[in-house]
Design an enzyme around this catalytic site. Structure first.
Site, PDB file in Angstrom:
ATOM      1  N   THR A 242       0.846  -1.204   0.000  1.00  0.00           N
ATOM      2  CA  THR A 242       0.000   0.000   0.000  1.00  0.00           C
ATOM      3  C   THR A 242       0.879   1.251   0.000  1.00  0.00           C
ATOM      4  O   THR A 242       0.618   2.214  -0.731  1.00  0.00           O
ATOM      5  CB  THR A 242      -0.928   0.019   1.229  1.00  0.00           C
ATOM      6  OG1 THR A 242      -1.699  -1.182   1.224  1.00  0.00           O
ATOM      7  CG2 THR A 242      -1.858   1.220   1.215  1.00  0.00           C
TER       8      THR A 242
ATOM      9  N   TRP B 168       2.614   1.530  -3.385  1.00  0.00           N
ATOM     10  CA  TRP B 168       1.671   1.938  -4.437  1.00  0.00           C
ATOM     11  C   TRP B 168       1.626   3.464  -4.552  1.00  0.00           C
ATOM     12  O   TRP B 168       1.463   4.022  -5.631  1.00  0.00           O
ATOM     13  CB  TRP B 168       0.280   1.394  -4.105  1.00  0.00           C
ATOM     14  CG  TRP B 168      -0.771   1.716  -5.135  1.00  0.00           C
ATOM     15  CD1 TRP B 168      -1.076   0.974  -6.231  1.00  0.00           C
ATOM     16  CD2 TRP B 168      -1.651   2.845  -5.159  1.00  0.00           C
ATOM     17  NE1 TRP B 168      -2.092   1.567  -6.947  1.00  0.00           N
ATOM     18  CE2 TRP B 168      -2.460   2.727  -6.307  1.00  0.00           C
ATOM     19  CE3 TRP B 168      -1.836   3.941  -4.330  1.00  0.00           C
ATOM     20  CZ2 TRP B 168      -3.434   3.654  -6.650  1.00  0.00           C
ATOM     21  CZ3 TRP B 168      -2.795   4.874  -4.657  1.00  0.00           C
ATOM     22  CH2 TRP B 168      -3.592   4.728  -5.814  1.00  0.00           C
ATOM     23  N   HIS B 169       1.799   4.131  -3.403  1.00  0.00           N
ATOM     24  CA  HIS B 169       1.753   5.595  -3.419  1.00  0.00           C
ATOM     25  C   HIS B 169       3.050   6.209  -3.934  1.00  0.00           C
ATOM     26  O   HIS B 169       3.063   7.371  -4.340  1.00  0.00           O
ATOM     27  CB  HIS B 169       1.436   6.134  -2.025  1.00  0.00           C
ATOM     28  CG  HIS B 169      -0.002   5.938  -1.638  1.00  0.00           C
ATOM     29  ND1 HIS B 169      -0.468   4.765  -1.103  1.00  0.00           N
ATOM     30  CD2 HIS B 169      -1.080   6.757  -1.734  1.00  0.00           C
ATOM     31  CE1 HIS B 169      -1.772   4.872  -0.872  1.00  0.00           C
ATOM     32  NE2 HIS B 169      -2.173   6.061  -1.262  1.00  0.00           N
ATOM     33  N   GLY B 170       4.133   5.456  -3.918  1.00  0.00           N
ATOM     34  CA  GLY B 170       5.373   5.993  -4.455  1.00  0.00           C
ATOM     35  C   GLY B 170       6.566   5.189  -4.011  1.00  0.00           C
ATOM     36  O   GLY B 170       6.568   4.617  -2.918  1.00  0.00           O
TER      37      GLY B 170
ATOM     38  N   PHE C 284       0.030   9.373  -7.997  1.00  0.00           N
ATOM     39  CA  PHE C 284       0.065   7.972  -7.565  1.00  0.00           C
ATOM     40  C   PHE C 284      -0.394   7.037  -8.663  1.00  0.00           C
ATOM     41  O   PHE C 284      -0.984   7.440  -9.621  1.00  0.00           O
ATOM     42  CB  PHE C 284      -0.787   7.778  -6.306  1.00  0.00           C
ATOM     43  CG  PHE C 284      -0.381   8.705  -5.195  1.00  0.00           C
ATOM     44  CD1 PHE C 284       0.954   8.829  -4.832  1.00  0.00           C
ATOM     45  CD2 PHE C 284      -1.302   9.496  -4.550  1.00  0.00           C
ATOM     46  CE1 PHE C 284       1.341   9.697  -3.839  1.00  0.00           C
ATOM     47  CE2 PHE C 284      -0.927  10.356  -3.547  1.00  0.00           C
ATOM     48  CZ  PHE C 284       0.389  10.463  -3.196  1.00  0.00           C
TER      49      PHE C 284
END
Lengths: 368, 447
Positions: B294, B297-299, B447
């Site tokens: 998680t 996934w954002h960076g 994202f």
């Protein structure tokens, strides 16, 4: 209204608004220039495979639609009102109004910009003044925020610190303080600048400190056009227009004013009244931005000459110093390279004054 | 193209809707696909090829998985599909350029091929329909992550009613207002803080609160707009937010925040790993994997990983240590969630871990900052009303008030009139802000 009716009316209302604005936008002829913002408006970008693929068409199209949006100024005013009334903001895009006087936050103090300004002054001093053994004078004109911001709960620079910073960084200049002679009322409500009719005492103090006596009496002349200054349009906060008064006298009437645009001398007016109906009526003072201007006083009782390195505040002040000098030359190093000034100006035996507003010192990137 | 932009609102949207509504039923998907590609290509035309390439791969793998259903080849093609989607995502996440929305559409494609493999959906044989699903402009670039199985039927047949269109407009305009009037202004305050040379302990807290509200209004505003646009086009997307800041535990927070991402990881990572029906050690491992992913996934940056892992730790603590105790005190549990989420977003928005640590230390007085500064006082006054509006708007109170008024027969007619005029005024205000403003980036595009 029933739920069913609402479900029919809402799409209709929105379609009318969006579709209406879209159609008006498409069929209204584009404007080339915004008087309000004093800039050229974006035009419909060229559509080609190249501009599409590199994305420039999309970027420029967005600017175009924003610039050419119908009732743009009305929408900007709506936003300003919402910010102040609905969200209780104290500033709109950095602008604020105290009673009807509009100003823009000048905060924080930017030492990098102050150093940049002082470096330019150092260069001018070492290149032109030191060889002639001239000790220049410095006047820092407090911007409107000096009188409006802190007293009304807005962020304010530490002006004392700014004054000290510059005077300590340029110890070769004799500082002439004028902030005690001014108040918020001495500036236009809708503009950054000071009112010429309110700064006679400022001119007298500067002249006295430079060892010169002024001997002139002035007649007030009022422009018939209302004056909407630069803040009026930029802020969209709304205010009454100002009255613009310029001072004349027998001495000033006989002055010879020469503009050295692009190096070619051209005679002009001390007060260029053609500018009264233009985008910025303050430009009546010495025709606004100009790299080098000289004012010769045939009635002078002295042979003294004065050279002023200045910003736009100098345009309205310089005429008030004329009676103390045979010639005043104004140099604006925003429009002429510092290294080129010597080609047009002879510094020998001249008084030299650096006159800059705190706003320009704190944003000195335009000095060349 | 941004939803909150003049070209979208006054050119793209009216033209697209007009053509879409007038077109015969069988052409609607094709029109939606073309409109979506124009929408996506508006910012960076070259990235349309990445989108189309990923969709073609998803389409082919879907067909192959279906064709070889029940054989080992089906699994091979699924693994190839997952590898290609994840590979594409990793390539962009770790690379120097990042097409907007790639995290969202690759996850949609992954869910599609996995669902085909699981026989939860049939492989789509019509490329236009699959491409319409993947590239659908309302949710293409910032979610919610819509699963193919949720809108499969709607891709074939959808009914347009005034009630749907009206509800869609309402959601869209409310989302637009959340984004333009609240999120952008709070984002501006965050920028002011970052640029400030006169920070103080109180100013750090003001920044943290502002960012917490900013990210909520930015992202939930976008989700509202996406859901609203979906309704205008005849689709029903699942909700993505449900007042997350009223949660009383971190577990509840993640059931209310970015719901489509949380449920995606639950269904496609956590449960396949065994979920909680495994040994404790394995369960902890499963939790850690999900929250590492998680964060990632954002960076591809450490602050995102730490942000994700922070939630893993909090969730484990809630399950193993103080979960029951939290239930006993309403006040404490709310304060706990708000504080943890606030700190997590300071980490999330930091440029690196060093900055995150410095900011959090400063908030608790471990920096060389005064308690209060003139800038803090000024900006608190300047943004105070907005923060108040944001705080109330992040709770269900406004919706409950509206529901209460609508529930009264005597008020219903007036409320409906008020709703129409209110939405129109809101839209005019948004237009005024857009015409005047330039601070308008969407946070979740990166994202």
């Amino acid at each position: 209204m029933s739920e069913k009716m609402k479900n029919r009316i809402l799409p209709l209302v929105m379609a009318l608004f969006i579709g209406g604005m879209c159609l008006v936008s498409v069929f209204t002829p584009d404007k080339e220039y915004s008087n309000a913002e004093r800039r050229r408006l974006a035009e419909m970008p060229e559509l080609s495979v190249e501009t599409l693929m590199n994305g420039s068409f999309m970027k420029d199209f967005e600017s175009y639609t924003m610039d050419q949006f119908p009732l743009r100024e009305t929408f900007r005013s709506i936003k300003a009102s919402a910010e102040l009334s609905l969200f209780g903001k104290k500033t709109v895009n950095g602008y604020y109004a105290v009673e009807e006087s509009i100003s823009k936050l000048e905060y924080p103090m930017n030492t990098q910009m102050l150093n940049n300004a002082v470096n330019k002054f150092d260069y001018l001093y070492e290149t032109y003044l030191l060889p002639e053994n001239i000790k220049p004078y410095l006047v820092m004109v407090p911007d409107k925020n000096y009188y409006l911001a802190e007293n009304n709960g807005y962020l304010s620079m530490d002006y004392g610190e700014l004054f000290s910073y510059v005077t300590e960084a340029a110890p070769y200049m004799k500082n002439i303080k004028i902030e005690d002679l001014l108040s918020a009322e001495d500036y236009y409500l809708t503009d950054t600048h000071w009112r010429q009719e309110k700064i006679i005492d400022v001119a007298e103090r500067i002249a006295e400190q430079m060892g010169t006596k002024l001997c002139d009496s002035y007649v007030e002349n009022k422009l018939k056009e209302p004056f909407y200054g630069v803040y009026f349009y930029q802020s969209a906060l709304g205010s009454s227009p100002d009255e613009l008064i310029y001072l004349t006298s027998d001495v000033l009437d006989k002055c010879i004013v020469t503009y050295y645009d692009y190096g070619t001398p051209k005679e002009g007016d001390l007060y260029n009244l053609k500018k009264a109906a233009g985008n910025d009526a303050y430009e009546i003072f010495l025709s606004g931005s100009a790299p080098i201007v000289s004012i010769e006083n045939p009635e002078a009782l002295t042979s003294k000459e004065l050279i002023i390195f200045r910003d736009s505040f100098g345009s309205s002040l310089a005429p008030l110093l004329v009676s103390g000098y045979e010639k005043i030359t104004l140099v604006d190093i925003r429009y002429v390279q510092s290294s080129s000034v010597g080609e047009f100006v002879d510094f020998a035996d001249c008084d030299v004054l650096f006159l800059y507003s705190t706003m320009l010192l704190n944003n000195s990137g335009a000095l060349r | 193209m941004l939803f909150s932009s003049i070209p979208f609102l006054f050119y793209f949207l009216p033209v697209t809707l007009l053509v879409y509504y007038l077109a015969p039923e069988k052409c609607k998907n094709f029109i939606l696909l073309i409109a979506s590609l124009i929408f996506y290509g508006w910012g960076e035309p070259r990235f349309v090829f990445a989108l189309l390439g990923a969709t073609i791969l998803g389409f082919l793998f879907g067909l192959l998985i279906g064709k070889f259903e029940g054989t080992k080849w089906s699994l091979v093609f699924l693994l190839l599909s997952v590898s290609s989607s994840v590979g594409l995502l990793l390539y962009f996440k770790l690379g120097t350029f990042f097409p907007i929305g790639v995290s969202f559409y690759t996850f949609q494609l992954l869910s599609y091929t996995i669902d085909v493999y699981r026989k939860e959906v049939k492989p789509q044989k019509n490329f236009v329909i699959l491409a319409t699903y993947v590239s659908m402009f309302p949710q293409l670039i910032a979610g919610p992550i819509v699963r193919y199985q949720d809108i499969e039927m709607q891709l074939f047949s959808r009914k347009l009613h005034f009630s749907n269109i009206s509800e869609g407009i309402r959601r869209f305009v409310l989302g637009l207002g959340k984004k333009v009037l609240i999120a952008n202004a709070l984002g501006e305050l965050c920028e002011i803080f970052r640029a400030s040379n006169e920070k103080s302990v109180a100013f750090f807290w003001l920044y943290a609160v502002s960012f917490m509200l900013h990210i909520y209004f930015d992202f939930s505003g976008y989700s509202d707009m996406a859901i609203g646009l979906g309704k205008m086009l005849g689709f029903d997307f699942l909700e993505n937010f449900n007042y997350p800041y009223i949660s009383r535990s971190i577990a509840e927070f993640w059931r209310r925040w970015h719901i489509s991402l949380g449920s995606w990881f639950r269904d496609y990572v956590y449960i396949p790993l065994g979920g909680n029906r495994v040994s404790k050690a394995r369960w902890i491992f499963n939790i850690a994997v999900v929250w590492f992913l998680t964060g990632f996934w954002h960076g591809a940056a450490w602050n995102f990983i730490v942000w994700g892992m922070m939630f893993a730790v909090l969730l484990l603590l809630e399950k193993l240590v103080y979960g029951e105790w939290l239930k006993k005190s309403k006040v404490f549990s709310h304060a706990y969630v708000l504080l943890m989420v606030l700190l997590s977003f300071v980490i999330f928005n930091a440029t690196d871990l060093r900055e995150a640590a410095d900011y959090i230390a400063a908030m608790f007085g471990f920096g060389a900052y005064p308690l209060i500064s003139d800038e803090f006082v000024f900006y608190l006054k300047n943004f105070g009303m907005l923060l108040l509006v944001g705080t109330i708007g992040a709770t269900p109170l406004p919706a409950r008030l509206m529901g209460w008024m609508k529930g009264r027969a005597s008020l219903e007619k007036g409320v409906n009139l008020l709703e129409i005029s209110g939405l129109l005024v809101l839209f005019v205000l948004v237009t005024a802000y857009l015409v005047d403003g330039s601070f308008n980036p969407f946070l979740y595009f990166r994202f």
